[in-house]
Design an enzyme around this catalytic site. Structure first.
Site, PDB file in Angstrom:
ATOM      1  N   HIS A  47       0.819  -1.212   0.000  1.00 13.01           N
ATOM      2  CA  HIS A  47       0.000   0.000   0.000  1.00 13.01           C
ATOM      3  C   HIS A  47       0.852   1.260   0.000  1.00 13.01           C
ATOM      4  CE1 HIS A  47      -3.805   2.093   0.627  1.00 13.01           C
ATOM      5  NE2 HIS A  47      -3.186   2.864   1.490  1.00 13.01           N
ATOM      6  N   TYR A  50       4.524   0.103  -2.971  1.00 11.43           N
ATOM      7  CA  TYR A  50       4.314  -0.498  -4.286  1.00 11.43           C
ATOM      8  C   TYR A  50       5.421  -1.493  -4.624  1.00 11.43           C
ATOM      9  CZ  TYR A  50       1.057   3.427  -4.870  1.00 11.43           C
ATOM     10  OH  TYR A  50       0.036   4.337  -4.715  1.00 11.43           O
ATOM     11  N   LYS A  89      -6.560  13.365  -8.317  1.00 14.17           N
ATOM     12  CA  LYS A  89      -5.999  12.064  -7.951  1.00 14.17           C
ATOM     13  C   LYS A  89      -7.130  11.115  -7.591  1.00 14.17           C
ATOM     14  CE  LYS A  89      -2.477   9.857  -5.020  1.00 14.17           C
ATOM     15  NZ  LYS A  89      -1.651   9.996  -3.797  1.00 14.17           N
ATOM     16  N   HIS A  93     -10.119   2.756  -0.989  1.00 16.40           N
ATOM     17  CA  HIS A  93     -10.348   2.430   0.416  1.00 16.40           C
ATOM     18  C   HIS A  93     -11.166   1.146   0.456  1.00 16.40           C
ATOM     19  CE1 HIS A  93     -10.094   4.710   4.454  1.00 16.40           C
ATOM     20  NE2 HIS A  93      -8.900   4.602   3.927  1.00 16.40           N
ATOM     21  N   HIS A  95     -10.404  -2.327   1.490  1.00 17.74           N
ATOM     22  CA  HIS A  95     -10.482  -3.204   2.654  1.00 17.74           C
ATOM     23  C   HIS A  95     -11.239  -2.559   3.817  1.00 17.74           C
ATOM     24  CE1 HIS A  95      -8.051  -5.750   0.310  1.00 17.74           C
ATOM     25  NE2 HIS A  95      -7.370  -6.355   1.258  1.00 17.74           N
ATOM     26  N   GLU A 310      -3.866   5.877  12.258  1.00 16.21           N
ATOM     27  CA  GLU A 310      -4.334   6.532  11.033  1.00 16.21           C
ATOM     28  C   GLU A 310      -5.562   7.381  11.316  1.00 16.21           C
ATOM     29  OE1 GLU A 310      -4.601   3.867   7.710  1.00 16.21           O
ATOM     30  OE2 GLU A 310      -2.552   3.129   7.967  1.00 16.21           O
ATOM     31  N   GLN A 312      -7.911  10.412  11.374  1.00 24.47           N
ATOM     32  CA  GLN A 312      -8.146  11.244  10.197  1.00 24.47           C
ATOM     33  C   GLN A 312      -7.966  12.741  10.471  1.00 24.47           C
ATOM     34  OE1 GLN A 312      -9.328   9.678   6.870  1.00 24.47           O
ATOM     35  NE2 GLN A 312      -7.902   8.491   8.117  1.00 24.47           N
TER      36      GLN A 312
END
EC number: 6.3.5.3
Length: 794
Positions: A47, A50, A89, A93, A95, A310, A312
């Protein structure tokens, strides 16, 4: 160096391999502590780095005369002229949305918006590409309800219109839905805010929301297959606050205008770890982070939790010395957290402190730049399953006649179907049917710049209204168009041809509204690359994307890779999704007065097919086929055959001709032939315009189902005023003279005031259906399957 943790268990938890651990030890010249191992776990996940796809992405074209920012930043940026630029871009999201559909989708919207305004652009539009399993399964109904509600909640509350997208259904997505969000932002300054840190000693400032334990290890979670155990992993799903994000947008844009912010990075996947390491690596410097200064929403958080959270609506800035206090006051006025949490170092490391002690110190490039690459062997031949499908031929289908098709006794539709019945069944297919139930939940008019709303045209169009308040709406005549596309069934059957088709269709949809295609952002949703089939799909799709983007002059400015989209079933079997490389494309509308929709506008208008013509012989044109078609799956229950070839040279020719014809006022409506072929496209134009049509198909020895429902590229249905017939024919002749040998126009019929669709051949009726019956099937397909009140869903 001895460690105080179980290495094998820790590696499993972080999704790392023993070889990764050895490489980490080599780079650090010591064993990592548990916090550092967690940092490597998220940053070396697919993720974030890459590791399976990076070599393939290097083949994409990334430069062009309009490209201001390409891959590597938070978003790509293209020059629109007149002092305006567009940041855009797409991100996935997937999973998180499988676990918590509402929050997973909502935070996907929040994350892509931060990518946009982190560049200094004001978000002006959202789109989404969604995939679900069949709606006959109650779990899939719950997923789509939650995902759509989450997208609507976040977008509507933050005040950014959701103007378009696509939704498709297939059993391969039942355990693993896809939620891809795309955002666009407008810039009116030459100062693009980049993420690379610079200025040794400059303060590092944290702004936004507090840090909690939500979203722990989300990047690693997104880089693994879904299992029954992972579906219970609720802490890996973040919780968003769109109202806080609205304040963050305004405060950030104010701060960027001040010139006091020298670098900015949002905290998305991998949180503080990713923000610090990417800013440091891109700037060729280091960052020191003091966790005691990070605003926390929970007590007793460990360094591991701080660094991998994570949560937000958080951002990290590098700020000019002496300006940090005024900048923080600006954020506090917006009700946001703001704190100096560190500084820029000359030493190229990410150093983390807590209680005055160093709890982690890792070379920045080891986390964010010089990351591992997993090499896979590309098989030379397609998998045997796919080779068998490529052997399928149309003559294996049952016999057809003027009245319809004679199905075999095993068909769940009975022994025979008329062409009327087949068209209605295709319009009732949820992938083809109206998505009104979805987009009516989105506020697509907020900001008052939406020119073409969802369901009206082949691409969304947004007015390029000056952000500084100069000029009224009526004075603005330029716009930007955007679209997302992916024929996932085609990609499954032939990844290269399917990916080419995705790019071609995206450009075609932009051209249908009169927009000049500019650039691409891609979202590569694939199963595991660790199987021969999985890597073959990924590699060939990338090859197709590269080839098409080069041919259509639409460089790739960035995007997202989402692998391991597969579900381990109760019996241990792996169910992979159909490979789904979603193409997001933007285009420039030079004059909004010329924007073209798909609806018929006037009775008497002439209907023409541009591009690959309808077959008049039994010989099979490889550019148009029933292979991989919606008709083949919906009516015959087959997903087979090799999809048609896309003639990229003809694609460019037809699209350019269409755009010029729209500009010159010849074309009143335009709609590309996609799922369901000619008959479905005509029906959609009738439904949209509330007008009928009479088409007379040319005499042909080809199968009638091929004439009506075959699919392929470079095919666009247009309507032309009858008063322009002579001038239009002259324009067509001139175009063909300029391109000798090109046959790309065919007169088919006329728009009628009668509220029915009539398709004939040599005077024989093939299809004759009233508009209200077409509309009922088209509008009610999704609500009916979801058990909704049909009277309130159209």
């Amino acid at each position: 160096m001895r460690v105080d943790y179980d290495v094998a268990a820790a590696l499993r938890h972080e999704g790392l391999k023993p070889d990764d651990y050895d490489e980490i030890c080599r780079r650090l010249q010591r064993a990592p502590n548990r916090v550092e191992l967690g940092m490597f776990g998220v940053m070396w996940s697919e993720h974030c780095c890459y590791r399976n796809s990076r070599p393939l992405l290097s083949s994409f074209p990334t430069t062009g005369h309009r490209i201001l920012v390409g891959p590597g930043e938070n978003a790509g940026v293209v020059d629109l002229g007149d002092g305006q630029s567009l940041a855009f871009k797409i991100e996935s999201h997937n999973h998180p949305s499988a676990l918590e559909p509402f929050q997973g989708a909502a935070t996907g919207v929040g994350g892509i918006l931060r990518d946009i305004f982190t560049m200094g652009a004001r978000p002006i539009a959202l789109l989404n590409a969604l995939r679900f399993g069949p709606l006959e399964d109650e779990r899939n109904v719950g997923l789509i309800e939650g995902v759509v509600e989450g997208i609507a909640h976040y977008g509507n509350c933050v005040g950014v219109p959701t103007v378009g997208g696509e939704v498709a259904f297939d059993s391969s997505y039942s355990g693993n839905p896809l939620v891809n969000a795309m955002a666009l932002g407008l810039m009116e300054t030459d100062e693009i805010v980049c993420s690379g840190a610079h200025g040794v000693g400059y303060p590092v400032v944290y702004v936004g929301s507090t840090t909690g334990r939500d979203g722990m290890g989300g990047a690693s979670f997104a880089s693994a297959e879904l299992t029954k155990a992972s579906l219970d992993d609720r802490p890996a799903v973040q919780v968003g606050d769109p109202f806080l994000e609205k304040g963050l947008i305004e405060a950030c844009l104010e701060a960027f205008k001040s010139g006091d912010v020298v670098a900015a990075q949002d905290m998305g996947a991998a949180g503080l770890t990713c923000s610090c390491s990417e800013m440091a690596a891109k700037g060729g410097l280091g960052i020191e982070l003091d966790l005691d200064r990070v605003p926390a929403r929970e007590l007793g958080m460990t360094p591991y939790e701080f660094l991998l959270s994570e949560s937000q609506e958080r951002m990290l800035f590098v700020v000019k010395p002496g300006q940090e206090q005024s900048l923080m006051e600006r954020f506090i006025r917006w009700g946001l957290q703001a704190a100096i949490v560190g500084c820029v170092l000359e030493k190229k490391v990410v150093r983390v402190l807590q209680k005055g002690e160093v709890v982690a110190e890792v070379p920045a490039n080891a986390l964010a730049d010089d990351t591992p690459i997993d090499r896979h062997e590309l098989v030379s031949d397609p998998p045997l399953e796919i080779q068998a499908k490529w052997d399928w031929q149309e003559d294996l289908l049952p016999v057809v006649g003027l009245k319809g098709i004679n199905l075999n006794s095993q068909s769940h539709f009975g022994s025979n179907l008329s062409w009327d019945e087949i068209l209605l069944k295709l319009l009732d297919d949820p992938t083809i049917a109206s998505k009104r139930w979805v987009f009516r939940q989105y506020d697509h008019q907020v900001q008052a710049n939406t020119v073409s709303a969802p369901g009206v045209s082949d691409a969304a169009v947004v007015r390029l209204r000056p952000q500084q308040g100069e000029g009224s709406v009526d004075e603005v005549n330029r716009g930007v168009a955007a679209v997302v596309d992916c024929p996932n069934r085609w990609v499954f059957l032939d990844p290269e041809r399917g990916a080419i088709a995705a790019v071609a269709e995206a450009a075609r949809n932009l051209s249908c509204v009169g927009a000049e295609p500019l650039a691409v952002t891609d979202n590569l949703n694939f199963p595991s690359p660790e199987t021969p089939t999985g890597y073959w799909q990924l590699a060939l799709a990338c090859r197709g994307l590269s080839k098409a983007c080069k041919s259509l002059s639409t460089p790739v400015t960035g995007g997202n890779v989402s692998l391991y989209n597969e579900t381990r079933l109760a019996d241990g079997e792996i169910q992979p999704i159909h490979p789904t490389p979603v193409v997001g494309m933007v285009g420039l509308v030079h004059d909004l007065a010329n924007v073209c929709g798909q609806a018929w506008l006037e009775p008497g208008d002439l209907i023409w097919l541009l591009g690959v013509p309808i077959d008049t012989t039994v010989a099979v044109d490889p550019r148009v086929s029933l292979a991989g078609s919606s008709y083949l799956e919906c009516i015959h229950g087959l997903v087979t055959g090799r999809p048609p070839e896309i003639d990229l040279k003809l694609e460019c020719l037809v699209q350019s001709f269409l755009r010029n014809s729209i500009t010159e006022g010849f074309v009143r409506s335009a709609h590309d032939l996609s799922d369901g072929g000619l008959a479905v496209a005509v029906a959609e134009c009738c439904i949209a315009g509330n007008l009928g049509a009479h088409l007379e198909l040319p005499s042909s020895d080809a199968r009638l189902d091929r004439l009506l429902f075959a699919e392929g590229g470079s095919r666009i249905l247009v309507s032309v005023p009858s008063t322009q017939a002579v001038a239009w024919q002259k324009v067509l002749n001139q175009a063909k003279t300029a391109s000798p040998g090109a046959v790309f126009d065919q007169y088919l019929g006329v728009v009628t005031a009668d509220e029915e669709l009539l398709i004939t051949q040599a005077g024989n009726r093939l299809v004759q259906l009233p508009l209200n019956q077409l509309r009922e099937c088209f509008e009610q397909a999704i609500p009916r399957r979801m058990g909704l009140d049909l009277s309130s869903s159209v």
